[in-house]
Design an enzyme around this catalytic site. Sequence first.
Site, PDB file in Angstrom:
ATOM      1  N   ASP A 287       9.119-126.912  -6.935  1.00 57.97           N
ATOM      2  CA  ASP A 287       8.498-127.723  -5.567  1.00 57.97           C
ATOM      3  C   ASP A 287       9.337-127.415  -4.424  1.00 57.97           C
ATOM      4  O   ASP A 287      10.471-127.124  -4.253  1.00 57.97           O
ATOM      5  CB  ASP A 287       8.597-129.205  -5.890  1.00 57.97           C
ATOM      6  CG  ASP A 287       7.910-129.755  -7.101  1.00 57.97           C
ATOM      7  OD1 ASP A 287       6.525-129.420  -7.060  1.00 57.97           O
ATOM      8  OD2 ASP A 287       8.458-130.276  -7.902  1.00 57.97           O
TER       9      ASP A 287
ATOM     10  N   ASP B  42      13.282-122.524  -8.688  1.00 60.19           N
ATOM     11  CA  ASP B  42      12.905-123.864  -8.627  1.00 60.19           C
ATOM     12  C   ASP B  42      11.439-123.895  -8.384  1.00 60.19           C
ATOM     13  O   ASP B  42      10.804-122.687  -8.234  1.00 60.19           O
ATOM     14  CB  ASP B  42      13.625-124.439  -7.166  1.00 60.19           C
ATOM     15  CG  ASP B  42      13.004-125.719  -6.792  1.00 60.19           C
ATOM     16  OD1 ASP B  42      13.011-126.823  -7.633  1.00 60.19           O
ATOM     17  OD2 ASP B  42      12.574-125.868  -5.363  1.00 60.19           O
TER      18      ASP B  42
END
Length: 259
Positions: A15, A13
């Site tokens: 953020d 991922d």
Amino acid sequence: MQNPGTLGAILFDVDGTLAETEEAHRRAFNQAFHDFDLPWSWSRELYGRLLAVTGGKERLSHYVSQYGASPALDAAAIADLHRHKTRLYEREVFEGGLGLRDGVERLIRSAAQAGIRVGVATTTTKANVDALLTATLGPGWDRLVQVVAAGDMVRAKKPEPDIYLLALEKLGCAPGKVIAIEDSRNGLLSALGAGIPVLVTPSSYTAGEDFSEAVAVVDRLGDPGAKSRVISGPPLEADFVDLGYLGRVRKAGERGSAA
Ligand code: XBP
Ligand code: MG
């Protein structure tokens, strides 16, 4: 190199996982509101609640519809505002404010050496991924991170599985050969929905969320000199998360899904 088992790929991922980016996103949103003469300002506390909605444009629409924010911008105005926010965010990233979290670069480089593919699966805008990876890994980052699944490339953002399904398609990999590294419950549910086992490293905004379906939760990936602590899941053999540990987490996820 330690034995990574049959680990085919790692999907990160962006953020909160690659870097603690959400304060930079929040600053960019607030600066965009100011530049567009909107009487809005998102505090840290409010932003924490708004993060339940993934994707900046979706978050803005939710703010207008659910918080009664005025003026009630339509979709085209939200897209304009969001484009400006993206430019502001990119500028901040290029000005060098953000570093990768502990262990991220080490794992990416050791995966490259071991022939394990690396990708990202994120709700954020593709331009933001380019900016962050260029600023941190340099302009040749796409030799290290070969697959990018981001933002509007899919119809439904996390917690729906679409972005992870797209990443798998681009990798040409079966979900059982992959491990996802996430920081949020929305991301965890998205990866699980695509059949991918998940290791969670909570971030400043997501600590305290429910990660009970993750195969492992560690406070950080860690590095030599920055020890990682296992919150749940298989014990570490080293002081930090390495390819061997990711391989064992992937295998444990296989057993979990068979149970
Ligand atoms: C987190 C998000 C993103 C960012 C904002 O994405 O929800 O929406 O907050 O980015 P992830 P944009 O953890 O999946 O990387 O404004 O570009 O949408
Ligand atoms: Mg995240």
